[in-house]
Design a protein around this motif. Structure first.
Motif, mmCIF file in Angstrom:
data_model
loop_
_atom_site.group_PDB
_atom_site.id
_atom_site.type_symbol
_atom_site.label_atom_id
_atom_site.label_comp_id
_atom_site.label_asym_id
_atom_site.label_seq_id
_atom_site.Cartn_x
_atom_site.Cartn_y
_atom_site.Cartn_z
ATOM 1 N N ALA A 94 1.230 -1.468 0.414
ATOM 2 C CA ALA A 94 0.199 0.014 -0.230
ATOM 3 C C ALA A 94 0.894 1.230 -0.103
ATOM 4 O O ALA A 94 0.316 2.115 -0.369
ATOM 5 C CB ALA A 94 -0.527 0.161 0.703
ATOM 6 N N ALA A 95 2.342 1.345 0.878
ATOM 7 C CA ALA A 95 3.208 2.437 0.816
ATOM 8 C C ALA A 95 4.129 2.354 -0.337
ATOM 9 O O ALA A 95 4.310 3.857 -0.845
ATOM 10 C CB ALA A 95 3.791 2.519 1.859
ATOM 11 N N ALA A 97 -8.346 3.439 -10.445
ATOM 12 C CA ALA A 97 -8.815 4.617 -9.226
ATOM 13 C C ALA A 97 -9.807 5.569 -10.707
ATOM 14 O O ALA A 97 -10.265 5.841 -9.555
ATOM 15 C CB ALA A 97 -7.454 5.294 -9.601
ATOM 16 N N LYS A 98 -10.201 5.226 -11.754
ATOM 17 C CA LYS A 98 -10.475 6.345 -12.622
ATOM 18 C C LYS A 98 -12.101 5.284 -12.450
ATOM 19 O O LYS A 98 -12.561 6.128 -13.181
ATOM 20 C CB LYS A 98 -10.099 5.733 -14.257
ATOM 21 N N LEU A 116 -4.642 5.678 -4.386
ATOM 22 C CA LEU A 116 -5.412 6.539 -3.375
ATOM 23 C C LEU A 116 -4.796 7.610 -3.349
ATOM 24 O O LEU A 116 -6.111 8.883 -3.031
ATOM 25 C CB LEU A 116 -4.909 5.496 -1.760
ATOM 26 N N ALA A 117 -3.874 8.177 -3.467
ATOM 27 C CA ALA A 117 -2.581 9.564 -3.302
ATOM 28 C C ALA A 117 -3.609 10.418 -4.783
ATOM 29 O O ALA A 117 -4.605 11.670 -4.788
ATOM 30 C CB ALA A 117 -1.624 9.761 -3.713
ATOM 31 N N GLY A 169 -2.095 11.496 2.245
ATOM 32 C CA GLY A 169 -3.868 10.980 2.308
ATOM 33 C C GLY A 169 -3.750 9.481 2.682
ATOM 34 O O GLY A 169 -4.754 9.182 3.207
ATOM 35 N N VAL A 170 -2.442 9.017 2.658
ATOM 36 C CA VAL A 170 -2.726 7.241 2.100
ATOM 37 C C VAL A 170 -2.335 7.066 3.525
ATOM 38 O O VAL A 170 -1.309 7.277 4.337
ATOM 39 C CB VAL A 170 -1.518 7.017 0.979
#
Length: 154
Positions: free
Chosen positions: A17-18, A30-31, A49-50, A105-106
């Motif tokens: 995730a990072a 994401a789209k 996510l960012a 924001g992640v």
């Protein structure tokens, strides 16, 4: 088929995730989907996510609550999170209307070994340090925060 979570798998998923490299499938997801639930959230990598946060399609607080809910659901079996910083993370997520950094924001978990975060316990994996509170941020924590990560536990 039910997913079997092990401590190793949970930590690997947290590390992924990072990751800073965007994957084509994550960009496509994401789209098409705002992470309204964990199923949508888990399809996105940290960069995607960012991107949602930058576009105003999700807030750091929304992402954080999804991460906390998932951590609370799986951690009783894994016991991977030794220190929870949920309230500190909620305050950090709410503090910035326009977060900055490539991973703004992640939600993120720290390894509880050799990483100090001001106002939190760092046990170093030992009961001897269970009450050891740091009064400073290590360089790595400073860099994680500068990247925009919202640290919610160790």
């Amino acid at each position: 088929m039910a997913s079997h979570w092990t401590r190793r798998r949970f930590l690997e998923a947290s590390a992924l995730a990072a990751a800073a490299a965007a994957m084509p499938s994550a960009a496509a997801a994401a789209k098409s989907a705002k992470p309204a639930g964990f199923d949508a959230y888990r399809r996105l990598d940290a960069v995607a996510l960012a991107r949602l946060v930058r576009r105003g399609e999700a807030t750091p607080a929304e992402l954080l609550e999804l991460a906390i809910a998932r951590a609370e659901a799986v951690d009783p079996k894994l016991t991977a999170i030794v220190v929870r910083h949920f309230e500190l993370a909620r305050a950090a997520a709410a503090a910035s209307k326009r977060p900055s950094g490539p991973l703004a924001g992640v939600p993120f978990l720290l390894k509880d070994l050799g990483i100090a975060m001001a106002g939190t316990i760092t046990t170093e994996g030992s009961r001897f340090f269970r009450d050891q509170q740091s009064d400073f941020d290590s360089t790595l924590v400073e860099r994680f925060r500068a990247a925009g990560l919202v640290i919610f536990g160790k």
